[in-house]
Scaffold this active site. Structure first.
Site, short mmCIF file in Angstrom:
data_model
loop_
_atom_site.label_atom_id
_atom_site.label_comp_id
_atom_site.label_asym_id
_atom_site.label_seq_id
_atom_site.Cartn_x
_atom_site.Cartn_y
_atom_site.Cartn_z
N LYS A 188 0.85 -1.18 0.00
CA LYS A 188 0.00 0.00 0.00
C LYS A 188 0.89 1.24 0.00
O LYS A 188 1.46 1.62 1.01
CB LYS A 188 -0.94 0.06 1.20
N GLY A 241 6.61 4.93 8.76
CA GLY A 241 5.77 6.12 8.89
C GLY A 241 5.86 6.68 10.30
O GLY A 241 6.87 6.51 10.99
N SER A 242 4.80 7.32 10.73
CA SER A 242 4.81 8.01 12.02
C SER A 242 4.67 7.02 13.17
O SER A 242 4.12 5.92 13.02
CB SER A 242 3.67 9.02 12.08
N THR A 243 5.15 7.44 14.32
CA THR A 243 5.02 6.62 15.53
C THR A 243 3.55 6.41 15.89
O THR A 243 3.16 5.32 16.32
CB THR A 243 5.77 7.29 16.69
N VAL A 245 0.88 6.22 13.93
CA VAL A 245 0.27 5.19 13.08
C VAL A 245 0.93 3.84 13.33
O VAL A 245 0.26 2.80 13.28
CB VAL A 245 0.37 5.58 11.59
N GLY A 246 2.22 3.83 13.65
CA GLY A 246 2.89 2.57 13.98
C GLY A 246 2.24 1.86 15.14
O GLY A 246 2.12 0.63 15.15
N GLU A 264 9.47 1.05 11.19
CA GLU A 264 10.49 2.09 11.08
C GLU A 264 9.77 3.41 11.19
O GLU A 264 9.06 3.82 10.27
CB GLU A 264 11.26 1.96 9.77
N CYS A 298 13.11 10.80 7.91
CA CYS A 298 13.00 10.41 9.32
C CYS A 298 14.32 10.50 10.06
O CYS A 298 14.35 10.56 11.28
CB CYS A 298 12.41 9.01 9.43
N GLU A 395 8.97 15.47 15.98
CA GLU A 395 9.42 15.31 14.60
C GLU A 395 8.58 16.22 13.72
O GLU A 395 7.38 16.01 13.55
CB GLU A 395 9.28 13.86 14.14
#
Length: 497
Positions: A188, A241-243, A245-246, A264, A298, A395
């Site tokens: 995706k 991606g972002s923390t 969403v992780g 990551e 990142c 970030e």
């Protein structure tokens, strides 16, 4: 602001706008589409098929059939490597087109994409093509009258959720090792930058990757991405991606089928500059580390710690040199910084600049939007930054840098580590003892000494703390797509155990 007048680059015609499932481009089940926007002009590029749960189900079914019954996992490693090498050749033949798609879709500088990013992505594919026939288990020396060995087997169907800052690069970084391992997959791409992934899936098919091995579902994170993370027939998910969403990806994996997860995530990486270095070289290193890819990186060195002996000279020179960075159209040959990827990111970066001003940091240079259209922002540098300011803790993912004075090695280490992230760090010094001490003290997944952004296909890369876990690149990046199986049999009447 650079203007494009005489560019010889031909903007590619958009060929692929549909989902890629089981080797074919197809409409979404719902028939819905979404617009992908050119950040240079704020205008629509194309209408892209909007995949959701139903489409992910179809893609997973294709990947599962290809894994359970298709040839890909059953080919020899050398044969998989041969096909991946054909894929590399096609990527290199289409380097201009891939780089141009990333430029119009994500605002990336075309010349950098053509000359560095896409070729590097191809080199990662080539690395894993060479690794495909080097997946070996171990012979085990067991107690009692037993013999054993381990097998490394492909983990199965993998879901790859990739970000918008490196659309084609992340496609190669994730599909390369998964292909080498013998996995099948559903990719995706980010909704902001779906175009190059669709082209690359087409090139993989032309190279001989069997139908169903690579499937691409374009769509939104809360629908298509969530469906991948929670799917009961996906064996592993890799997310960059972002923390925030992780966390959701990990929760979905846990509450579904306990699929393995590689994350990551974000970073707030320090670059620590000691006063024994050449100041001009340190300034160039900081500008490259802090403003690469318009700060949408990142690992950007968004916190620059400078020892007090050279601090004033460093600040003067970095302010002067940053004003010479050309912000403009990604296709202009003089441009070093294009637009932010989309309107939401553009507004987020500007809001953080205002936070920095309100919280008392000194705006050294930049801080303003550029131009009358497009998502352009000046390279921005703050001084007098305290560790608890938002611009120092969060970030930002844009061209915003904090320059911070320090006195001692111990202070630099403590302040560099005072972050919830741990993705990367840089050290600039001529003293080997300082370099060794600091590199072993910083809690981050990759440390660069007297360099920055020094990635290599053979060097594992990933995070500590809230920057995630799992590794890209190197053999570590391959092993996460493999299962370890132990095989044990009895040995009777052998003189050797």
């Amino acid at each position: 602001m650079a203007e494009i007048h005489n560019s010889s680059v031909k903007i590619p015609k958009i060929k692929f706008t549909k989902l890629f499932i089981n080797g074919e481009f197809v409409d979404s089940v719902s028939g819905k589409t979404f617009e992908t926007i050119d950040p240079r002009t704020e205008e629509k590029i194309a209408d892209i098929a909007e995949g959701d749960k139903d489409d992910v189900d179809l893609a997973v079914k294709a990947a599962r059939d290809a894994f359970d019954h298709g040839p890909w996992p059953r080919l020899s490693g050398s044969e998989r490597g041969r096909i991946i090498m054909k894929f590399v050749d096609l990527v290199e033949e289409h380097v201009d087109e891939i780089a141009a798609l990333d430029a119009i879709d994500a605002g990336k500088v075309f010349s950098h994409g053509k000359n560095r990013e896409v070729p590097y992505g191809a080199s990662v594919l080539r690395y894993y093509a060479g690794a495909a026939d080097k997946i070996h288990g171990n012979t085990l020396k067991l107690s009692n009258q037993l013999q054993g060995y381990t097998l490394y087997e492909p983990i199965g169907v993998v879901g790859h959720i990739i970000p918008w800052n490196f659309p084609s690069g992340m496609f190669f970084f994730k599909t390369g090792p998964a292909l080498a391992a013998g996995c099948t997959m559903v990719v995706k791409p980010a909704e902001q930058s779906p175009l190059s992934a669709l082209l690359c899936a087409h090139l993989a098919k032309l190279a001989g990757v069997p139908d169903g091995v690579i499937n691409v579902v374009t769509g939104y994170g809360p629908t298509a991405g969530a469906a991948i993370s929670s799917h009961m027939d996906i064996d592993s998910v890799s997310f960059t991606g972002s923390t925030e969403v992780g966390r959701l990806v990990m929760q979905a994996a846990a509450t579904s089928n306990l699929k393995s997860v590689s994350l990551e995530l974000g970073g707030k990486s320090p670059l620590i500059i000691f006063d024994d270095v050449d100041v001009d070289s340190a300034v160039n290193l900081a500008l490259m580390g802090g403003f690469a890819n318009k700060g949408e990186y990142c690992v950007c060195s968004s916190r620059i710690f400078v020892q007090e002996g050279i601090y004033d000279e460093f600040v003067t020179k970095i302010a002067r040199n940053s004003k010479g960075l050309t912000v403009g159209d990604p296709f202009h040959p003089a441009t070093v910084q294009g637009p932010q990827a989309d309107k939401a990111q553009y507004e987020k970066v500007l809001s953080y600049i205002e936070h920095g001003k309100r919280q008392g940091a000194t705006l050294l240079t930049g801080g303003n939007p550029c131009g009358e259209k497009g998502y352009y922002i000046e390279p921005t540098i703050f001084t007098d930054v305290k560790d608890d300011m938002l611009i120092a803790t969060d970030e930002i993912f844009g061209p915003v840098m904090c320059v911070i004075k320090f006195k001692t090695i111990e202070e630099a280490i403590a302040r560099a580590n005072s972050t919830r992230y741990g993705l990367a760090a840089g050290i600039a010094t001529k003293d080997l003892n300082i370099a060794n001490t600091v590199s072993r003290s910083i809690r981050a997944g990759i440390i660069w000494i007297n360099c920055y952004l020094a990635f290599d296909a053979d060097s594992p890369y990933g995070g500590y703390k809230m920057s995630g876990f799992g590794r890209e690149f190197g053999m570590d990046g391959l092993y996460k797509y493999l299962q370890v199986k132990s095989v044990v049999t009895p040995v009777h009447n052998s003189p050797w155990l």
